[in-house]
Enzyme design. Sequence first.
Site, mmCIF file in Angstrom:
data_model
loop_
_atom_site.group_PDB
_atom_site.id
_atom_site.type_symbol
_atom_site.label_atom_id
_atom_site.label_comp_id
_atom_site.label_asym_id
_atom_site.label_seq_id
_atom_site.Cartn_x
_atom_site.Cartn_y
_atom_site.Cartn_z
ATOM 1 C CG ASP A 57 -1.831 1.174 1.276
ATOM 2 O OD1 ASP A 57 -2.586 1.345 0.309
ATOM 3 O OD2 ASP A 57 -1.802 1.927 2.264
ATOM 4 C CD GLU A 91 -10.974 16.553 3.263
ATOM 5 O OE1 GLU A 91 -11.188 15.565 4.004
ATOM 6 O OE2 GLU A 91 -10.825 16.454 2.043
ATOM 7 C CB SER A 94 -11.501 13.455 7.412
ATOM 8 O OG SER A 94 -10.792 12.470 6.696
ATOM 9 C CG HIS A 96 -7.440 10.609 3.699
ATOM 10 N ND1 HIS A 96 -6.492 11.331 3.015
ATOM 11 C CD2 HIS A 96 -7.600 9.444 3.015
ATOM 12 C CE1 HIS A 96 -6.107 10.645 1.946
ATOM 13 N NE2 HIS A 96 -6.760 9.495 1.931
ATOM 14 C CG ASP A 133 -22.587 29.524 4.036
ATOM 15 O OD1 ASP A 133 -23.045 29.277 5.167
ATOM 16 O OD2 ASP A 133 -21.486 30.066 3.855
ATOM 17 N N GLY A 134 -26.102 26.738 2.002
ATOM 18 C CA GLY A 134 -27.106 26.515 0.971
ATOM 19 C C GLY A 134 -26.551 26.058 -0.362
ATOM 20 N N GLY A 140 -12.965 16.031 -3.889
ATOM 21 C CA GLY A 140 -12.458 14.673 -4.085
ATOM 22 C C GLY A 140 -11.830 14.470 -5.439
ATOM 23 C CG ASP A 257 -0.929 2.511 6.985
ATOM 24 O OD1 ASP A 257 -1.523 2.312 5.904
ATOM 25 O OD2 ASP A 257 -0.665 3.647 7.431
ATOM 26 C CG ASP A 261 -4.340 -0.930 3.773
ATOM 27 O OD1 ASP A 261 -4.756 -0.756 2.616
ATOM 28 O OD2 ASP A 261 -3.591 -0.126 4.361
#
Length: 373
Positions: A57, A91, A94, A96, A133-134, A140, A257, A261
């Site tokens: 990976d 984000e 998250s 990541h 905000d609408g 991504g 890791d 995985d």
Amino acid sequence: ALTFAIATVVIACPDALGLATPTAVAVGTGIGAKHNVLIKDAATLENTSKINAIILDKTGTLTEGKPRVTDVISFNSFNEKEILRYEASLETGSNHPLAKAILEEAERQNALPLERIEKFESIAGHGLKAVIDGKTVFAGTGKLMTDNQIDISQAEETISRLAREGKTLSLLAVHGKLAGVVAAADTIKPNAKKAINSLKALGIEVAMITGDRKEVAEAIGKDLNIDRVFAEVLPEEKANYIKKLQGEGRFVAMVGDGINDAPALAQADIGIAIGAGTDVAVETGDIVLMRSDPYDIVVAIRLSKATIRKMKQNLFWATIYNLLAIPVAAGIFYNSLGWSLRPEIAALLMSASSIIVAVNAVSLKRVENKLVK
């Protein structure tokens, strides 16, 4: 006859055969633990020597997993701070590595506070979606944009250039329009290239698997001298690539890791987990690399091969000893050659064979430095 019977029973004691494998395994796993390579059981130590293909990976295994934002490129009248504010808002929370890099960059550029988000949605392997905000906001991959009818043609040249540089990209779209591209670069681990070259020298095919764009993955693969690269792989698809190699008749190891995985680690013939990774990956792996150093993969394989050699040597000695000593102890050559073996001598020879087997296993430590360098 009684003397011969006693000598035969004594000399045929299977201590040497019983010690041949366990002593070698004990020494091998001990050397591994000393060098931060934890091998969970004897079967794993033996089977690791059979590996002829390995899938690595990318993030967290070959790279540090700590990317840094290098480029923020805006489109359609958006500015850098707006892009970072939207990205950081999505984000938040998250774990990541790219998300952390974006949040750190937003803080550095004072692009906070973050916006309040609604209808948050994580699209596995593609990115994030929310209403801010609408306005509907996507962040991504390029596929996420095209799947949602967002035109990214004006950014294609920029995307290709950044991808060729080996950077990980996050595209941002706000209210149906492309707002910007955020690029981040991850540092390759110091021993990654050395590890790959050493694996190839052992006759092992090396492949890299990642969810990154094909151009990014191929750039990193070229830099690391990896011939086979599986790019744009969704988390749930990783195990299928393991099956693909196994279908080619390979004995496959997987190194990873993350939580994503874990299925691939379980599917592989040998799962190797990075110690700094998630608990799920560590629990699933058959071998754990505590230093998170990719070169320790080579150490584990070399150690397994050396241990197998010691096992075979021990079994060979124990078998030869029994084949030669038992007939003499049984008196087969007494009438023709006058050879006999007293019980006390038989006991000494039996002890000697066990000692030789144990000492031969311990001698594995003499080549310890060659295994870990």
